[in-house]
Write a protein that holds these residues in place. Structure first.
Motif, short mmCIF file in Angstrom:
data_model
loop_
_atom_site.label_atom_id
_atom_site.label_comp_id
_atom_site.label_asym_id
_atom_site.label_seq_id
_atom_site.Cartn_x
_atom_site.Cartn_y
_atom_site.Cartn_z
N ALA A 17 0.83 -1.22 0.00
CA ALA A 17 0.00 0.00 0.00
C ALA A 17 0.86 1.26 0.00
O ALA A 17 0.52 2.25 -0.63
CB ALA A 17 -0.93 -0.01 1.21
N ASN A 18 2.00 1.21 0.69
CA ASN A 18 2.89 2.38 0.74
C ASN A 18 3.65 2.61 -0.56
O ASN A 18 3.92 3.75 -0.92
CB ASN A 18 3.90 2.24 1.89
N TYR A 19 4.01 1.54 -1.25
CA TYR A 19 4.82 1.69 -2.46
C TYR A 19 4.01 1.73 -3.74
O TYR A 19 4.45 2.29 -4.74
CB TYR A 19 5.88 0.57 -2.53
N PHE A 20 2.83 1.13 -3.74
CA PHE A 20 1.93 1.21 -4.88
C PHE A 20 0.73 2.04 -4.43
O PHE A 20 -0.34 1.52 -4.18
CB PHE A 20 1.49 -0.19 -5.33
N LYS A 21 0.92 3.35 -4.33
CA LYS A 21 -0.06 4.24 -3.70
C LYS A 21 -1.33 4.44 -4.51
O LYS A 21 -2.40 4.50 -3.96
CB LYS A 21 0.58 5.58 -3.38
N GLU A 22 -1.20 4.58 -5.82
CA GLU A 22 -2.39 4.80 -6.64
C GLU A 22 -3.15 3.50 -6.77
O GLU A 22 -2.64 2.53 -7.31
CB GLU A 22 -2.01 5.31 -8.03
N GLU A 23 -4.37 3.50 -6.31
CA GLU A 23 -5.18 2.30 -6.37
C GLU A 23 -5.45 1.92 -7.83
O GLU A 23 -5.73 2.77 -8.66
CB GLU A 23 -6.51 2.52 -5.64
N GLY A 24 -5.32 0.64 -8.13
CA GLY A 24 -5.59 0.16 -9.47
C GLY A 24 -4.41 0.29 -10.42
O GLY A 24 -4.51 -0.06 -11.58
N THR A 25 -3.28 0.77 -9.94
CA THR A 25 -2.11 0.89 -10.79
C THR A 25 -1.02 -0.06 -10.32
O THR A 25 -0.96 -0.41 -9.15
CB THR A 25 -1.57 2.33 -10.83
N LYS A 26 -0.18 -0.45 -11.24
CA LYS A 26 0.95 -1.31 -10.90
C LYS A 26 2.23 -0.49 -10.86
O LYS A 26 3.31 -1.04 -10.77
CB LYS A 26 1.09 -2.42 -11.94
N ARG A 27 2.14 0.82 -10.91
CA ARG A 27 3.30 1.69 -11.01
C ARG A 27 3.97 1.88 -9.64
O ARG A 27 3.33 2.26 -8.67
CB ARG A 27 2.89 3.05 -11.57
N LEU A 28 5.26 1.61 -9.61
CA LEU A 28 6.08 1.78 -8.42
C LEU A 28 6.89 3.06 -8.61
O LEU A 28 7.63 3.19 -9.57
CB LEU A 28 7.00 0.57 -8.29
N GLU A 29 6.74 4.02 -7.72
CA GLU A 29 7.44 5.30 -7.86
C GLU A 29 8.85 5.26 -7.27
O GLU A 29 9.76 5.86 -7.79
CB GLU A 29 6.64 6.43 -7.21
N ALA A 62 9.26 -5.47 -21.36
CA ALA A 62 7.92 -4.96 -21.65
C ALA A 62 6.99 -5.09 -20.44
O ALA A 62 6.13 -4.25 -20.22
CB ALA A 62 7.34 -5.68 -22.85
N ILE A 63 7.18 -6.14 -19.65
CA ILE A 63 6.37 -6.33 -18.44
C ILE A 63 6.82 -5.38 -17.33
O ILE A 63 6.00 -4.81 -16.61
CB ILE A 63 6.45 -7.80 -17.97
N LEU A 64 8.14 -5.17 -17.21
CA LEU A 64 8.67 -4.37 -16.10
C LEU A 64 8.63 -2.86 -16.35
O LEU A 64 8.50 -2.09 -15.39
CB LEU A 64 10.11 -4.80 -15.80
N LYS A 65 8.72 -2.42 -17.59
CA LYS A 65 8.75 -0.97 -17.88
C LYS A 65 7.56 -0.21 -17.30
O LYS A 65 7.75 0.86 -16.72
CB LYS A 65 8.85 -0.72 -19.38
N PRO A 66 6.34 -0.71 -17.43
CA PRO A 66 5.21 0.03 -16.86
C PRO A 66 5.20 0.03 -15.32
O PRO A 66 4.52 0.83 -14.71
CB PRO A 66 3.98 -0.71 -17.39
N ILE A 67 5.97 -0.87 -14.71
CA ILE A 67 5.97 -0.99 -13.26
C ILE A 67 6.96 -0.02 -12.62
O ILE A 67 6.66 0.62 -11.62
CB ILE A 67 6.29 -2.44 -12.84
N TYR A 68 8.16 0.10 -13.22
CA TYR A 68 9.19 0.95 -12.61
C TYR A 68 10.11 1.49 -13.70
O TYR A 68 10.48 0.76 -14.62
CB TYR A 68 9.99 0.14 -11.58
N HIS A 69 10.48 2.76 -13.56
CA HIS A 69 11.28 3.42 -14.60
C HIS A 69 12.64 2.76 -14.81
O HIS A 69 13.14 2.71 -15.92
CB HIS A 69 11.44 4.90 -14.29
N ASP A 70 13.24 2.20 -13.76
CA ASP A 70 14.52 1.51 -13.89
C ASP A 70 14.27 0.00 -13.98
O ASP A 70 14.63 -0.77 -13.09
CB ASP A 70 15.43 1.86 -12.71
N HIS A 71 13.65 -0.41 -15.07
CA HIS A 71 13.26 -1.80 -15.23
C HIS A 71 14.47 -2.74 -15.30
O HIS A 71 14.38 -3.89 -14.92
CB HIS A 71 12.37 -1.98 -16.47
N VAL A 72 15.61 -2.23 -15.74
CA VAL A 72 16.82 -3.05 -15.82
C VAL A 72 17.26 -3.48 -14.42
O VAL A 72 17.61 -4.64 -14.20
CB VAL A 72 17.94 -2.29 -16.56
N SER A 73 17.23 -2.56 -13.47
CA SER A 73 17.59 -2.91 -12.09
C SER A 73 16.60 -3.92 -11.50
O SER A 73 17.01 -4.86 -10.82
CB SER A 73 17.63 -1.66 -11.21
#
Length: 97
Positions: A17-29, A62-73
């Motif tokens: 809940a703390n790291y995926f704050k926007e409900e319904g999104t898979k985006r990690l800031e 392609a799966i990781l890019k929408p989740i976190y900007h540094d998908h390589v890490s």
């Protein structure tokens, strides 16, 4: 791994809940720096991959890019922390059993 780090269900829910704050999104800031939180986040991210399926690096990206900007890490962490494995030539990735 949960037992090794003493991760409870409540702890998982709180971290997610703390790291995926926007409900319904898979985006990690922000990616956590603490080991326990990293493991919770990586477990959650690993759920985006199907068991017993092989992925190319391009498909993993392609799966990781929408989740976190540094998908390589994140891809590297999934391997280093034992959630995924890859072939020696890095052409194939899969969930570790």
């Amino acid at each position: 791994m949960d037992e090794q780090y003493g991760i409870t269900l409540e702890e998982k829910e709180r971290v997610l809940a703390n790291y995926f704050k926007e409900e319904g999104t898979k985006r990690l800031e922000v990616f956590p720096s603490k080991e326990k939180k990293k493991i919770i986040i990586l477990q959650h991210i690993a759920k985006n991959f199907l068991p017993q399926q092989s992925y190319t690096e391009k498909e993993v990206n392609a799966i990781l890019k929408p989740i976190y900007h540094d998908h390589v890490s994140v891809r590297r962490y999934l391997i280093e922390y034992g959630f995924m494995e890859r072939s020696n030539d890095c052409t194939s990735y899969w969930l570790k059993r």
